[in-house]
Design an enzyme around this catalytic site. Structure first.
Site, mmCIF file in Angstrom:
data_model
loop_
_atom_site.group_PDB
_atom_site.id
_atom_site.type_symbol
_atom_site.label_atom_id
_atom_site.label_comp_id
_atom_site.label_asym_id
_atom_site.label_seq_id
_atom_site.Cartn_x
_atom_site.Cartn_y
_atom_site.Cartn_z
ATOM 1 N N THR A 108 2.709 -1.292 8.843
ATOM 2 C CA THR A 108 3.100 -2.204 9.917
ATOM 3 C C THR A 108 3.321 -3.637 9.437
ATOM 4 O O THR A 108 3.904 -4.447 10.166
ATOM 5 C CB THR A 108 2.004 -2.267 10.994
ATOM 6 O OG1 THR A 108 0.796 -2.738 10.353
ATOM 7 C CG2 THR A 108 1.751 -0.915 11.628
ATOM 8 N N HIS B 174 10.115 -23.968 9.255
ATOM 9 C CA HIS B 174 9.128 -24.623 10.122
ATOM 10 C C HIS B 174 7.696 -24.504 9.618
ATOM 11 O O HIS B 174 6.910 -25.441 9.787
ATOM 12 C CB HIS B 174 9.180 -24.018 11.535
ATOM 13 C CG HIS B 174 10.463 -24.291 12.249
ATOM 14 N ND1 HIS B 174 10.592 -24.139 13.614
ATOM 15 C CD2 HIS B 174 11.681 -24.703 11.816
ATOM 16 C CE1 HIS B 174 11.832 -24.445 13.987
ATOM 17 N NE2 HIS B 174 12.512 -24.780 12.901
ATOM 18 N N ASN B 175 7.331 -23.337 9.099
ATOM 19 C CA ASN B 175 5.926 -23.097 8.724
ATOM 20 C C ASN B 175 5.669 -23.237 7.228
ATOM 21 O O ASN B 175 4.526 -23.135 6.796
ATOM 22 C CB ASN B 175 5.474 -21.688 9.140
ATOM 23 C CG ASN B 175 5.888 -21.302 10.536
ATOM 24 O OD1 ASN B 175 6.561 -20.285 10.744
ATOM 25 N ND2 ASN B 175 5.482 -22.102 11.504
ATOM 26 N N CYS C 107 3.176 -3.028 4.051
ATOM 27 C CA CYS C 107 2.341 -1.866 4.387
ATOM 28 C C CYS C 107 3.055 -1.125 5.518
ATOM 29 O O CYS C 107 4.263 -1.308 5.723
ATOM 30 C CB CYS C 107 0.905 -2.261 4.727
ATOM 31 S SG CYS C 107 0.672 -3.289 6.189
ATOM 32 N N ILE D 104 0.917 -5.562 9.369
ATOM 33 C CA ILE D 104 -0.136 -6.307 10.080
ATOM 34 C C ILE D 104 -1.389 -6.462 9.216
ATOM 35 O O ILE D 104 -1.926 -7.559 9.053
ATOM 36 C CB ILE D 104 -0.479 -5.631 11.422
ATOM 37 C CG1 ILE D 104 0.726 -5.657 12.355
ATOM 38 C CG2 ILE D 104 -1.662 -6.331 12.078
ATOM 39 C CD1 ILE D 104 0.567 -4.813 13.624
ATOM 40 N N ARG E 147 9.245 -33.206 11.045
ATOM 41 C CA ARG E 147 8.301 -33.057 12.162
ATOM 42 C C ARG E 147 7.349 -31.884 11.938
ATOM 43 O O ARG E 147 6.271 -31.826 12.529
ATOM 44 C CB ARG E 147 9.045 -32.893 13.486
ATOM 45 C CG ARG E 147 9.752 -31.561 13.667
ATOM 46 C CD ARG E 147 10.587 -31.547 14.946
ATOM 47 N NE ARG E 147 11.030 -30.211 15.317
ATOM 48 C CZ ARG E 147 12.103 -29.608 14.799
ATOM 49 N NH1 ARG E 147 12.819 -30.217 13.870
ATOM 50 N NH2 ARG E 147 12.453 -28.389 15.194
ATOM 51 N N HIS E 148 7.744 -30.942 11.082
ATOM 52 C CA HIS E 148 6.890 -29.783 10.835
ATOM 53 C C HIS E 148 5.713 -30.110 9.909
ATOM 54 O O HIS E 148 4.716 -29.405 9.904
ATOM 55 C CB HIS E 148 7.712 -28.631 10.247
ATOM 56 C CG HIS E 148 8.866 -28.248 11.112
ATOM 57 N ND1 HIS E 148 8.690 -27.705 12.367
ATOM 58 C CD2 HIS E 148 10.198 -28.382 10.934
ATOM 59 C CE1 HIS E 148 9.878 -27.497 12.916
ATOM 60 N NE2 HIS E 148 10.809 -27.900 12.071
ATOM 61 N N ARG F 277 2.469 -30.589 11.632
ATOM 62 C CA ARG F 277 1.912 -29.336 12.170
ATOM 63 C C ARG F 277 1.286 -28.497 11.063
ATOM 64 O O ARG F 277 0.154 -28.014 11.196
ATOM 65 C CB ARG F 277 3.015 -28.561 12.898
ATOM 66 C CG ARG F 277 3.565 -29.359 14.082
ATOM 67 C CD ARG F 277 4.936 -28.910 14.530
ATOM 68 N NE ARG F 277 5.438 -29.812 15.566
ATOM 69 C CZ ARG F 277 6.665 -29.787 16.051
ATOM 70 N NH1 ARG F 277 7.548 -28.897 15.614
ATOM 71 N NH2 ARG F 277 7.040 -30.637 16.976
ATOM 72 N N ASP G 213 0.870 -1.177 0.000
ATOM 73 C CA ASP G 213 0.000 0.000 0.000
ATOM 74 C C ASP G 213 0.910 1.230 0.000
ATOM 75 O O ASP G 213 2.136 1.125 -0.175
ATOM 76 C CB ASP G 213 -1.021 -0.048 1.157
ATOM 77 C CG ASP G 213 -0.406 0.194 2.533
ATOM 78 O OD1 ASP G 213 0.832 0.374 2.635
ATOM 79 O OD2 ASP G 213 -1.165 0.204 3.524
HETATM 80 C C1 RB5 Z 1 -2.031 2.801 6.501
HETATM 81 O O1 RB5 Z 1 -2.096 4.013 7.170
HETATM 82 C C2 RB5 Z 1 -1.739 1.682 7.465
HETATM 83 O O2 RB5 Z 1 -2.831 1.457 8.262
HETATM 84 C C3 RB5 Z 1 -1.345 0.430 6.719
HETATM 85 O O3 RB5 Z 1 -0.227 0.674 5.919
HETATM 86 C C4 RB5 Z 1 -0.985 -0.760 7.565
HETATM 87 O O4 RB5 Z 1 -0.068 -0.443 8.563
HETATM 88 C C5 RB5 Z 1 -2.114 -1.544 8.099
HETATM 89 O O5 RB5 Z 1 -1.968 -2.536 8.793
#
Ligand code: RB5
Length: 146
Positions: free
Chosen positions: A67, A98-99, A65, A69, A132-133, A136, A8
Site C-alpha cells: 500500500t 511545497h513539502n 510496499c 502506507i 512561503r513553504h 511551514r 518489501d
Molecule cells: C504486506 O502484506 C503489506 O502489509 C505491506 O506490503 C504494506 O502494504 C504495509 O503497509
C-alpha cells in the site's frame, strides 16, 4: 543526486520499474532490497533507508510496499524525513514543491508500474519552491528539534 530505494515483498515489481527509470535518467542509486521470495517486514527496509537519507548518505529515498502506507509511516519516524505517500502525478509535483519531501512511498497493490514510473519521474525532477513553504516546513523541523 544519489537515491536509495527499497521495497518489501509487496513492492518488488515497481521497485524494478523505478530502477529501470533511474538507469534511463542517469540517476545514481543503490538498491537496499528486499531479496524476497518470502514475506518480510517493511520496517526492516524503511528504517535503514530513511536513516541513510536523514544522515546525508543519500539525497532522496524511494520505498514501495503493498500500500505504501507501512513504509511511509515507518520512514516518517526518522528525524529529518518527510516521506510522501503518493499515488498521483499532481501530488508528486506538489509534495516536492511545497513539502520538500525527501522520500517517496508508493503501493504496488494500489497503482500499476506505468503510473508509478510517471510519479517517480516527476518527484525526482521537481524542485522545492521554498518561499512561503519554508516557514511551514520549518515548523516541522522545529518540532522535531524540541
Ligand atoms: C504486506 O502484506 C503489506 O502489509 C505491506 O506490503 C504494506 O502494504 C504495509 O503497509
Amino acid at each position: 543526486m544519489k537515491v536509495a530505494i527499497a521495497s518489501d515483498h509487496g513492492g518488488v515489481n515497481i521497485r524494478e520499474e523505478i530502477k529501470n527509470l533511474m538507469n534511463e535518467m542517469g540517476i545514481e542509486f543503490e538498491d537496499f532490497g528486499c531479496e524476497c521470495g518470502t514475506s518480510v517486514d517493511y520496517p526492516d527496509y524503511a528504517l535503514p533507508v530513511a536513516q541513510k537519507v536523514a544522515n546525508g548518505e543519500f539525497d532522496k529515498g524511494i520505498l514501495i510496499c503493498g500500500t505504501g502506507i507501512g513504509m511511509s509511516i515507518a520512514a516518517n519516524k526518522v528525524k529529518g524525513i518527510r516521506c510522501a505517500l503518493v499515488h498521483d502525478v499532481f501530488s508528486a509535483k506538489a509534495t516536492r514543491e511545497h513539502n520538500d519531501s525527501n522520500m517517496l512511498a508508493m503501493g504496488e497493490r494500489v497503482i500499476g508500474p506505468g503510473l508509478a514510473r510517471e510519479i517517480a519521474k516527476v518527484w525526482l525532477t521537481t524542485d522545492y519552491e521554498g518561499g512561503r513553504h519554508e516557514n511551514r516546513v520549518g515548523k516541522i523541523k522545529a518540532y522535531e528539534n524540541q
